[in-house]
Motif scaffolding. Structure first.
Motif, mmCIF file in Angstrom:
data_model
loop_
_atom_site.group_PDB
_atom_site.id
_atom_site.type_symbol
_atom_site.label_atom_id
_atom_site.label_comp_id
_atom_site.label_asym_id
_atom_site.label_seq_id
_atom_site.Cartn_x
_atom_site.Cartn_y
_atom_site.Cartn_z
ATOM 1 N N PHE A 106 0.831 -1.209 0.000
ATOM 2 C CA PHE A 106 0.000 0.000 0.000
ATOM 3 C C PHE A 106 0.866 1.260 0.000
ATOM 4 N N GLN A 107 1.969 1.224 0.752
ATOM 5 C CA GLN A 107 2.866 2.383 0.792
ATOM 6 C C GLN A 107 3.600 2.552 -0.535
ATOM 7 N N LEU A 132 11.190 -10.359 -0.226
ATOM 8 C CA LEU A 132 11.308 -11.661 0.433
ATOM 9 C C LEU A 132 10.492 -12.752 -0.243
ATOM 10 N N ASN A 133 9.260 -12.448 -0.582
ATOM 11 C CA ASN A 133 8.342 -13.436 -1.139
ATOM 12 C C ASN A 133 7.080 -12.712 -1.574
ATOM 13 N N ILE A 134 6.273 -13.385 -2.385
ATOM 14 C CA ILE A 134 4.969 -12.824 -2.776
ATOM 15 C C ILE A 134 3.950 -13.956 -2.779
ATOM 16 N N ASP A 192 -8.147 -7.760 -2.384
ATOM 17 C CA ASP A 192 -9.304 -6.872 -2.538
ATOM 18 C C ASP A 192 -8.868 -5.463 -2.944
ATOM 19 N N ARG A 193 -7.626 -5.076 -2.614
ATOM 20 C CA ARG A 193 -7.116 -3.752 -2.998
ATOM 21 C C ARG A 193 -6.533 -3.749 -4.416
ATOM 22 N N ASN A 213 -1.478 -7.657 -10.302
ATOM 23 C CA ASN A 213 -1.479 -6.268 -9.808
ATOM 24 C C ASN A 213 -0.743 -6.175 -8.473
ATOM 25 N N TYR A 214 -0.975 -7.168 -7.620
ATOM 26 C CA TYR A 214 -0.301 -7.201 -6.313
ATOM 27 C C TYR A 214 1.207 -7.398 -6.497
ATOM 28 N N VAL A 215 1.594 -8.296 -7.405
ATOM 29 C CA VAL A 215 3.017 -8.544 -7.688
ATOM 30 C C VAL A 215 3.674 -7.263 -8.196
ATOM 31 N N ALA A 216 3.003 -6.585 -9.129
ATOM 32 C CA ALA A 216 3.549 -5.333 -9.683
ATOM 33 C C ALA A 216 3.739 -4.286 -8.595
ATOM 34 N N SER A 217 2.812 -4.252 -7.636
ATOM 35 C CA SER A 217 2.915 -3.306 -6.532
ATOM 36 C C SER A 217 4.165 -3.582 -5.699
ATOM 37 N N LYS A 218 4.426 -4.836 -5.394
ATOM 38 C CA LYS A 218 5.622 -5.198 -4.619
ATOM 39 C C LYS A 218 6.904 -4.794 -5.351
#
Length: 466
Positions: free
Chosen positions: A182-183, A198-200, A206-207, A214-219
Motif C-alpha cells: 500500500f505504501q 522476500l516473497n509474494i 481486494d485492494r 497487480n499485487y506482484v507489480a505493486s511489490k
C-alpha cells in the motif's frame, strides 16, 4: 480556529485560513504515518492540514495540537482536501472511496508518507524491505546487524516509528524501512540503495482488483527507480518473483538467495551452513548457530546478512548479529513453559502462508489456536502440515465455520472457543508434556480484539495465569 484540546472539541481550521500556496499539503489519515508526515511537512515549511474520516487517538491529537497543526476527525472537509497542492494518503485508504475518486478527478498529486520522507533523506543510505511474509522480522534483524556494527541507524516504516517522523525528529545515517504494498503504491521517486523482496503470496487482493499480477507489480515498485549502483535482493525460490523478473527485468544489481542450490554470488545453504557470497569475503556460519529457527528464517537471515554485506559491514559482525538476534513480539515469540508445554505467540500470522511457515518450523506435536476474521482464506495450503504436526485445533473467533469445514478431517480434535481465556484453557487441556501450544491465527483479529497486538498480549497474559 480552536486551540483548546478537550474531549468535546476538535482542533481544526477553516479553509479560508489556509493561505494559497504551492506548499499546501493535506494529509489524509492521522495514524502513525500521517502524524509523521504532518510533523515533517511542518518542519519543512509546508502549510499542513490533517483530515481523518474516523476518530484520532488522543496521543496523536495532542501531538498535532502541541505543534499547532490544524486537523479534523470524523469527516473530511472536501473543500479543503480538494484545494491541496499535494496530498499524503494513509496506506489504509483504498482508491475506491468517493473522496479518492474526487482527488484523482482533480488530478491532485498523491504521495505516500514514504515518498515525503525520502524527499528529505535521499542523501542517506536506505535499506527497504517488503514481501508478503517476514518483513518485520527481516527489518528488525537487518537493523540489529547495522546497530551491532556501530552505525547510526533507524528502524522505521511499518515497524515502530514512521519514516517521516524519524527524519523530522531524529535523523539517522542509515534507514532500515519495512514497507507494505500500500505504501509502495504512492511512491514517485523513492529509491532505496538496497531493496529486499522476500516473497509474494496472495494477500490484500481486494485492494488489487483480485488480480495477483497487480499485487506482484505493486511489490516490485520497491525497485522501480533503482539504477545499477543500487542492490535488489530477492528470493530465487519464489515463483511469483521469478516469473515477474523473466517478464520485466530490473536495472539494479541483483543478488538472489535460495535454499535449493549453491550460488556463485548471493545467499545459499550448503552442508547445513549459511553462505553469503557478496564482495570479496564470504560469510559462512552453521544454520544451528542462527538465532532464528525454521526454514522461513533461513531466508530472512540470508536477506538481512546480504544487506549488511552490501554496506560493507564486516563478516564477523554479521555472524555475531545473526546468532544474537532476539525475535520480535507476536512473531514466533516464546511466552512460557507450563508443565512441560511450550506456549508460542505468533499473533502476527494474519494469513495462511504465515501459519504454514510457523507449522513448518515446529518439531514437536502442536495444539494450534487459530481463527478470527476470515479474509477468504484457502486453508488447503496448510492441510498437509496440519495432518503431519497438529494434534488439535482450537478455533478462536465469532465464526469458526470456515476453519471447521476446511480442516476438521485433518486433525484428531477440534474445539470452538469465543474468548482468549477459553482458547488457552482448551489448548492446555488438549496438550501433554512436550507439546507446543501455538497461537497462529491465519486471520485478522478485529472480531474479538483491537488488533493482532492486543490478541497477542491477551494470549501472553492468559498463559501466565495458568
Amino acid at each position: 480556529m480552536v486551540n483548546e484540546l478537550d474531549n468535546n472539541t476538535t482542533y481544526q481550521t477553516a479553509a479560508t485560513s489556509l493561505p494559497a500556496s504551492g506548499k499546501r499539503l493535506v494529509i489524509l489519515g492521522a495514524g502513525e504515518s500521517g502524524i509523521g508526515a504532518a510533523l515533517l511537512g511542518k518542519q519543512q515549511g509546508y502549510e499542513i492540514f490533517v483530515s481523518d474520516g474516523g476518530a484520532i487517538k488522543d496521543l496523536y491529537k495532542q501531538e498535532l495540537a502541541v505543534n499547532n497543526i490544524p486537523f479534523e476527525e470524523g469527516h473530511h472537509s472536501w473543500d479543503i482536501v480538494l484545494d491541496a497542492a499535494e496530498i499524503v494518503k494513509s496506506p489504509g485508504i483504498p482508491e475506491k472511496t468517493e473522496l479518492m475518486k474526487k482527488v484523482r478527478e482533480k488530478q491532485i498529486p498523491v504521495i505516500s508518507e514514504i515518498e515525503l520522507a525520502y524527499r528529505f533523506s535521499k542523501d542517506k543510505k536506505i535499506i527497504a524491505i517488503t514481501g508478503s511474509n517476514g518483513k518485520s522480522t527481516t527489518t528488525a534483524l537487518t537493523y540489529h546487524i547495522f546497530k551491532t556494527a556501530g552505525l547510526n541507524v533507524a528502524m522505521v516504516g511499518n515497524i515502530g516509528v514512521s519514516y517521516a517522523k524519524q527524519v523530522a525528529t531524529a535523523p539517522a545515517d542509515y534507514y532500515v524501512i519495512e514497507i507494505s504494498s500500500f505504501q509502495l503504491d504512492d511512491i514517485k521517486e523513492f529509491k532505496p540503495n538496497v531493496a529486499i523482496l522476500l516473497n509474494i503470496t496472495p494477500d490484500h487482493l481486494d485492494r488489487y482488483e483480485y488480480k495477483m499480477e497487480n499485487y506482484v507489480a505493486s511489490k516490485f515498485r520497491i525497485a522501480m527507480n533503482q539504477t545499477a549502483e543500487d542492490y535488489f535482493i530477492y528470493c530465487k525460490d519464489d515463483p511469483e518473483i521469478m516469473k515477474h523478473l523473466e517478464q520485466q527485468p530490473i536495472f539494479s544489481t541483483t543478488i538472489p538467495f535460495t535454499i535449493m542450490e549453491p550460488l556463485k554470488a548471493g545467499g545459499f545453504i550448503a552442508n547445513d551452513q549459511v553462505n553469503i557470497q557478496v564482495n570479496e569475503e564470504p560469510v559462512i556460519m552453521s544454520i544451528y548457530d542462527l538465532a532464528l529457527k525454521g526454514k522461513h528464517n533461513l531466508y530472512n537471515s540470508m536477506a538481512a546478512g546480504i544487506a549488511g554485506r552490501t554496506m560493507d559491514i564486516r563478516k564477523e559482525k554479521i555472524r555475531e548479529s545473526l546468532a544474537s538476534f532476539k525475535s520480535l513480539e507476536h512473531r514466533m515469540e516464546y511466552v512460557a513453559t507450563v508443565r512441560g508445554v511450550d506456549f508460542i505467540n505468533d499473533s502476527k500470522a494474519t494469513n495462511v502462508n504465515s501459519v504454514w511457515f510457523a507449522l513448518e518450523s515446529m518439531e514437536r506435536p502442536v495444539v494450534l489456536i487459530m481463527g478470527g476474521v476470515d479474509k477468504g482464506n484457502d486453508y488447503g495450503a496448510i492441510r498437509e502440515l496440519v495432518k503431519e504436526k497438529v494434534k488439535a485445533i482450537v478455533c478462536l473467533g465469532v465464526d469458526n465455520s470456515p476453519i471447521q469445514e476446511a480442516l476438521s478431517k485433518d486433525t484428531p480434535a477440534m474445539v470452538n472457543t469465543g474468548s482468549m481465556e477459553e482458547a488457552v484453557q482448551a489448548a492446555f487441556q488438549l496438550a501433554t508434556k512436550g507439546d507446543v501450544v501455538l497461537l497462529s491465527p491465519a486471520c485478522a483479529s478485529f472480531d474479538l480484539f483491537k488488533n493482532y497486538e492486543d490478541r497477542g498480549r491477551q494470549f501472553k497474559e492468559t498463559v501466565k495465569e495458568l
